[in-house]
Design an enzyme around this catalytic site. Structure first.
Site, short mmCIF file in Angstrom:
data_model
loop_
_atom_site.label_atom_id
_atom_site.label_comp_id
_atom_site.label_asym_id
_atom_site.label_seq_id
_atom_site.Cartn_x
_atom_site.Cartn_y
_atom_site.Cartn_z
N GLU A 159 51.25 83.20 40.43
CA GLU A 159 52.05 84.47 40.01
C GLU A 159 51.38 85.78 40.65
O GLU A 159 50.36 85.82 41.03
CB GLU A 159 52.19 85.13 38.52
CG GLU A 159 50.90 84.75 37.67
CD GLU A 159 51.88 85.18 36.15
OE1 GLU A 159 52.72 84.69 36.14
OE2 GLU A 159 50.08 85.35 35.30
N HIS A 189 45.10 88.32 38.13
CA HIS A 189 46.00 88.82 38.75
C HIS A 189 45.08 90.87 39.29
O HIS A 189 44.73 91.25 38.63
CB HIS A 189 46.77 89.37 37.70
CG HIS A 189 47.86 89.44 38.26
ND1 HIS A 189 48.94 89.70 37.26
CD2 HIS A 189 48.38 91.61 38.33
CE1 HIS A 189 50.07 90.79 37.85
NE2 HIS A 189 49.47 91.27 38.68
N GLY A 210 58.48 97.50 25.28
CA GLY A 210 58.17 98.97 25.12
C GLY A 210 57.39 98.80 26.31
O GLY A 210 56.74 100.03 27.19
N GLY A 269 58.27 84.34 29.18
CA GLY A 269 58.74 83.46 29.92
C GLY A 269 60.26 82.97 30.58
O GLY A 269 60.61 81.71 30.41
N LYS A 270 60.50 84.42 29.83
CA LYS A 270 62.33 84.00 30.90
C LYS A 270 62.06 84.54 31.82
O LYS A 270 61.34 85.56 32.64
CB LYS A 270 62.97 84.82 29.62
CG LYS A 270 62.68 83.56 28.69
CD LYS A 270 64.13 84.35 27.06
CE LYS A 270 63.41 83.59 26.09
NZ LYS A 270 64.75 82.40 26.59
N ASP A 311 46.36 93.82 34.31
CA ASP A 311 47.04 93.87 35.84
C ASP A 311 46.88 95.20 36.27
O ASP A 311 47.93 95.82 36.42
CB ASP A 311 48.56 93.44 35.50
CG ASP A 311 48.53 92.32 35.10
OD1 ASP A 311 48.15 90.92 34.97
OD2 ASP A 311 49.59 92.60 34.23
N SER A 347 56.70 85.18 39.77
CA SER A 347 55.75 84.96 38.61
C SER A 347 56.84 83.21 38.28
O SER A 347 57.80 83.39 37.66
CB SER A 347 55.41 85.22 37.89
OG SER A 347 55.00 84.85 36.40
#
Length: 330
Positions: free
Chosen positions: A215, A285, A85, A109-110, A32, A169
């Site tokens: 995303e 990305h 982190g 995934g949340k 990214d 996303s």
């Protein structure tokens, strides 16, 4: 960054990202990427512990630098339980003499997620004014309240100088929201727009991302148009990565963005810019910047000869009939 739900061993992937590469390298391990130039130095920021960073003089050879954060923001654990982190998908802008670096904190995934902001007067660590100052949370998504995910930020100003943040996303797609002039909070009254989406299964719990694999929005102004780049399908799976880079355009920053066939991105549209091949997997990305009169896109992908680690990809963007074009992967 990312929908890690389908990674067989996400912790192995994270361990790989922590590897230190302090020597000069042509294709650093990068996820990214975004880039800014100050003086004759390019500064690259990407997903990693504390926001990983690199420097270069020529966009070809890169050397790892210190991360933005020596330790993660104190608020991160309250937003994303289990946060380790690793800070995701930064976005860098220079505005009114200050560098604004947005970043993402989340759990895999949340949509227990938040976009934060850290600022600095300079990117040069030898400058006496060099100091990253965290400004805290700008946007937060909460399961069972929001059907969007507060990650993958990108700051854009419209023709009147009004700031907006694109982000998102999976879930119900990519959003855009108006910011205060200080770029630190959502403006009141709130102005929200869905700028891109793909179909999502309707029988999912609110806390599940589903299969709406889109995303990483990035908005780039060129001529009369705002171009929205975004990534479809799945990253972070080595040779099984199916990431690809898509685009649409609009004469208004809030859309509607349409693809080459005239289909709105908010209704599933998107035109292909680049995808992987037998030599590279999961290309996507991206970010786009103009340096010294040339437009460049920065993204990541998996080299077939080293499938475990995402690598930096830099390509010049040319424009054909009003649409961005890049050379295919070698």
């Amino acid at each position: 960054m990312k929908f890690f739900k389908h990674i067989q061993n996400p912790f192995f992937f994270l361990a790989l990202l922590t590897t230190c590469f302090s020597f000069a390298q042509k294709r650093p391990v990068t996820h990214d990427p975004v880039v800014a130039k100050q003086g004759d130095v390019y500064y690259l920021f990407c997903t990693g512990p504390g926001i990983t960073s690199f420097t270069s003089k020529d966009l070809k050879t890169w050397t790892q630098a210190d991360p933005v954060f020596a330790k993660a923001p104190d608020w991160a654990l309250t937003v994303a339980p289990g946060f380790n982190g690793h800070i995701w998908a930064p976005d860098i802008s220079f505005h009114n003499g200050i560098y604004y670096l947005y970043y993402s904190v989340s759990a895999f995934g949340k949509n227990t997620s938040a976009i934060g902001l850290v600022t600095n007067a300079t990117l040069n660590p030898t400058d006496s004014n060099y100091k990253w100052t965290d400004q805290g949370i700008v946007i937060q998504s909460v399961p069972n309240r929001d059907l969007w995910n507060a990650i993958d930020p990108n700051l854009i100003f419209d023709e009147k100088g009004t700031p907006r943040l694109a982000f998102g996303s999976f879930w119900t797609g990519l959003k855009m929201v108006k910011l205060n002039p200080d770029l630190k909070k959502i403006a009141q009254p709130e102005e929200w727009t869905t700028i891109a989406r793909r179909d999502r299964k309707g029988d999912l719990e609110d806390s599940e991302a589903g299969n709406a694999a889109i995303e990483g929005p990035f908005i780039f102004k060129k001529g009369d148009y705002y171009y929205q780049f975004n990534s479809w399908d799945y990253c972070c799976r080595g040779e099984k990565s199916t990431y690809k880079l898509m685009v649409g355009r609009s004469k208004s920053v809030t859309g509607p963005y349409v693809d080459k066939k005239g289909l709105e991105l908010a209704k599933g549209g998107g035109s292909l810019v680049i995808e992987g091949n037998k030599n590279w997997y999961g290309v996507g990305h991206n970010s786009v910047f103009t340096f010294d009169g040339k437009d460049y896109t920065f993204m990541h992908g998996y080299d077939a000869s080293d499938k475990a680690l995402p690598k930096l990809i830099v390509k010049e963007v040319t424009w054909v009939d009003g649409w961005p074009t890049v050379k295919p992967m070698d």
